[in-house]
Design an enzyme around this catalytic site. Structure first.
Site, PDB file in Angstrom:
ATOM      1  N   CYS A   1      42.662  62.628  59.894  1.00 46.95           N
ATOM      2  CA  CYS A   1      40.176  62.742  60.948  1.00 46.95           C
ATOM      3  C   CYS A   1      39.461  62.436  59.713  1.00 46.95           C
ATOM      4  CB  CYS A   1      40.043  64.233  60.341  1.00 46.95           C
ATOM      5  SG  CYS A   1      38.274  64.187  60.944  1.00 46.95           S
TER       6      CYS A   1
ATOM      7  N   ASP B   1      40.545  65.061  56.016  1.00 45.46           N
ATOM      8  CA  ASP B   1      38.981  64.628  56.682  1.00 45.46           C
ATOM      9  C   ASP B   1      38.980  63.880  55.907  1.00 45.46           C
ATOM     10  OD1 ASP B   1      37.069  64.362  58.287  1.00 45.46           O
ATOM     11  OD2 ASP B   1      36.348  66.539  58.039  1.00 45.46           O
TER      12      ASP B   1
ATOM     13  N   ASP C   1      34.140  63.597  66.730  1.00 43.83           N
ATOM     14  CA  ASP C   1      33.412  64.655  66.324  1.00 43.83           C
ATOM     15  C   ASP C   1      31.929  65.372  68.022  1.00 43.83           C
ATOM     16  OD1 ASP C   1      34.369  65.615  63.897  1.00 43.83           O
ATOM     17  OD2 ASP C   1      32.491  65.026  62.602  1.00 43.83           O
TER      18      ASP C   1
END
Ligand code: DGJ
Length: 703
Positions: A497, A452, A519
């Site tokens: 991500c 992420d 998201d």
């Protein structure tokens, strides 16, 4: 493929197209780029009016400041005497010249051949090589450049091209893919008849503001451009009074000044360009190209596991038992990979702390190694979340090494999501990050990593490098980390991500064959996000999850059927708390997963095209077909149950007969051609509750 005529003309044919150069002038010129020319065509006819000599009127492969070209230049160099004038001239060309790769930039794989034009600025003693590379069975052309400072004084690059293309057109419709968090890659159309248009990012990532992919349309067809770069990028399109259009793509010149010492060099990222008459063909060419020439060959056709991720189900609020419970139901319904998201390390119970301390939060996990084993004992693969480029103020790392942080001395750093970024331009930090990753992978023996990146750059500073070099140096070191770790852990599947899909680009795909698209898992928004993404990226590249209803973000309600149908347009996963399933829901999900497994090859690797403009926005659905176009599925989505329209389905032939049968509705029909009437189709849906989007899935066979 690369053919030379009369010493001055070069012609390259790709699958459907021709690219032709003239090299008899000051600089090489692109005299043609478009559909394939007849074999015997006389290339001299394409040269145009040679009496027009103005540098900005020729279709050169490079534009430089210092003569009479005042349009956007593709190269800007600050010379050792602080002047900005360049005078690159054509010296020679070479076929299949080996590209010097002395940086950690990712480059496309399996090139077939290339042609390299060698240009030289004698006065400043700089060589510029511009490479055009070609691929088997593809219309995509790669372009980048390599600069060498042959002088004995340092110079500074303020701009270096990946690509410059000059075309004659009086108008372009420009499609860009813009947005923000939870609204990634929304398609926008602009029209340019004159003036300058730019598509760029400035935040240190390829960004959810403006994806590097740009699509242009004119009366001849479609031109697609993409840049294999995850940091600040820029593509500009300028049309002058004489209908000369100049397209330039490369590293953004905003905050960019890169020092090149004597005898040192610089390689620009690869840009890709393509022309197709048909827009869907252009997308499919990009999809195939990514699978054949960008992603790690191991993942070219590898079926991806169906995952269950706990993030939307629990956020930070979980413990060992909760995770085991979720994973147990995941297994029961048929999922194959469990992904433990944010919150398993340091003392992280919210987003205030612990980034940088990649050490097990034992109180919560009961021991991350033990938890990983327990998940694997259930018969699942184990995946884990990490955000390796970040640091929290409330972390041991920050107490011990505040100098690892991207921040400016004597200035309070700007926090986003209560976090700062690590200074990856620092070698010590790079090694720290690598070792943390190794440690997590060794301890958990994870099969999957979700990487992420939840904030962008601010407070750019390095004690060693100027802020103008920082963005590029950061990304080179990030690539080096990604390269090292993905090579060391060959069997681990990495998913990119970035606060959803804010770093969705070809360079990340080079290391990580799938990226979490957004998201936002609300199907109404998601279908738009996936449609936008699908213009340039393959469906197997985009993570798409079924989540709970009402949706956590939009609070809207959707049937389980619609949530699943939309997620089948990407790389399927589930992201919710499955222990909350009713008995009925559990049965539905079991059936969904069983069905997906039976058809996984088709959904993940078939030719997929999303429908555009069915309802004046991108919420129409998609079709996926096998290579022979004999079977596949159509997912139709609609904002209402009463739908009195008929739509043309892409990829289907107007001359063939197809048998359509409902997968999740009662429906059976033979159609002649590629039009489907939606009259009453959605009324066959059983669950007629009030939803914001309805959907049906239909199986298609050639009749
Ligand atoms: C942003 C990601 O996109 C989410 O899926 C989740 O991993 C959170 N970060 C966790 O902080």
């Amino acid at each position: 493929m690369i053919k030379i005529f009369d010493n001055n003309y070069i012609r390259i044919d790709t699958k459907n197209n021709t690219l032709a150069f003239y090299i008899g002038g000051e600089l090489p010129e692109i005299i043609y780029f478009g559909s394939k020319l007849k074999k015997k065509i006389d290339l001299t006819q394409l040269l145009g009016n040679t009496t027009i000599t103005g540098v900005d009127m020729r279709d050169y492969i490079l534009s430089q400041y210092g003569k009479e070209d005042f349009k956007e230049p593709s190269i800007k160099i600050k010379n050792s005497n602080k002047t900005f004038v360049s005078n690159f001239k054509y010296i020679d060309f070479k076929i299949n010249k080996k590209l010097i790769n002395n940086t950690s930039l990712p480059l496309s794989r399996n090139k077939k051949e290339n042609i390299c034009f060698i240009l030289k600025d004698d006065i400043n003693n700089i060589t510029l090589e511009i490479y055009y590379s070609f691929f088997d069975n593809s219309d995509i052309i790669s372009i980048n450049s390599h600069l060498v400072n042959d002088g004995n004084k340092s110079i500074f690059i303020n701009k270096i091209p990946s690509l410059q293309l000059e075309l004659k057109t009086d108008q372009f419709n420009i499609y860009t893919f813009d947005g923000g968090w939870a609204q990634e890659r929304m398609r926008h159309e602009s029209i340019i008849k004159g003036g300058l248009f730019t598509n760029e990012s400035r935040n240190g990532s390829s960004s959810n503001d403006h994806n590097p992919f740009v699509l242009l349309k004119n009366k001849f067809g479609y031109y697609g451009f993409n840049l294999m770069y995850s940091s600040n990028h820029k593509t500009s399109i300028e049309i002058d009074a004489f209908s000369h259009a100049r397209i330039i793509s490369g590293i953004n010149d905003f905050m960019f000044e890169y020092k090149i010492k004597p005898h040192k060099d610089f390689l620009s990222p690869e840009a890709f360009m393509i022309f197709e008459k048909n827009q869907d063909t252009l997308s499919l060419e990009f999809h195939n190209f990514i699978q054949n020439h960008i992603v790690n060959p191991k993942y070219k056709h590898l079926l991806r596991p169906i995952l269950m991720n706990n993030w939307e189900g629990t956020n930070f609020d979980f413990n060992e038992q909760k995770i085991i419970d979720i994973a147990s139901v995941a297994k029961e319904v048929g999922a194959e990979l469990f992904v433990l998201d944010d919150g398993w390390f340091g003392h992280r119970d919210n987003d205030n702390s612990s980034l940088g301390d990649w050490i097990d939060y034992k109180k919560k996990t009961g021991g991350i190694d033990i938890l990983a084993d327990k998940i694997k004992d259930l018969g699942l693969l184990f995946g884990i979340w990490i955000e390796p480029e970040m640091i929290s103020e409330d972390s041991n790392l920050y107490q011990i090494h505040p100098e690892y942080t991207m921040k400016i001395p004597n200035r309070t750093p700007y926090l986003h999501r209560n976090q700062m970024m690590l200074d990856l331009t620092n070698k010590e930090v790079k090694n720290y990050v690598l070792n943390c990753l190794r440690n997590i992978l060794n301890t958990t023996k994870a099969n999957y990593i979700k990487w992420d990146y939840n904030r962008n750059f601010s407070d750019v500073y390095s004690p060693k490098y100027s802020a103008n070099e920082y963005f590029h140096r950061y990304i080179l070191n990030l690539y080096e980390i990604m390269d090292t770790i993905t090579k060391e852990y060959k069997n681990v599947l990495f998913e990119g991500c970035a606060a959803g899909g804010s770093r969705f680009d070809l360079a990340i795909l080079y290391y990580m064959p799938q990226i979490w698209a957004s998201d936002n898992t609300d199907p109404y928004d998601r279908i738009k996000i996936q449609t936008g993404t699908s213009y340039a990226y393959h469906q197997v590249n985009m993570g798409a999850h079924v989540s709970a209803s009402p949706n956590w973000f939009t609070k809207r309600n959707f049937s389980l059927q619609t949530r699943f149908n939309v997620a089948c347009g990407g790389n399927l996963g589930y992201e919710l708390d499955p222990t909350k399933f009713t008995k009925k829901e559990k049965e539905i999900v079991k059936k969904q997963i069983e069905f997906y497994k039976q058809n996984r090859e088709l959904f993940q690797y078939g030719e997929m095209i999303y429908f555009k403009d069915v309802y004046k926005n991108d919420i129409g659905g998609f079709i996926v077909l096998n290579k022979k176009h004999q079977e596949g599925f159509i997912v139709l989505t609609s904002p209402s149950l009463i739908n009195n329209i008929s739509i043309k389905i892409p990829l289907l032939s107007s001359k063939k007969k197809y048998h359509l049968s409902g997968v999740d509705i009662k429906y059976d029909e033979i159609i002649h051609g590629n039009k489907i009437d939606l009259y009453n189709l959605f009324n066959n849906i059983e669950d007629k509750a009030n939803y914001d989007l309805y959907s049906v899935m239909i199986k298609l066979n050639i009749a």
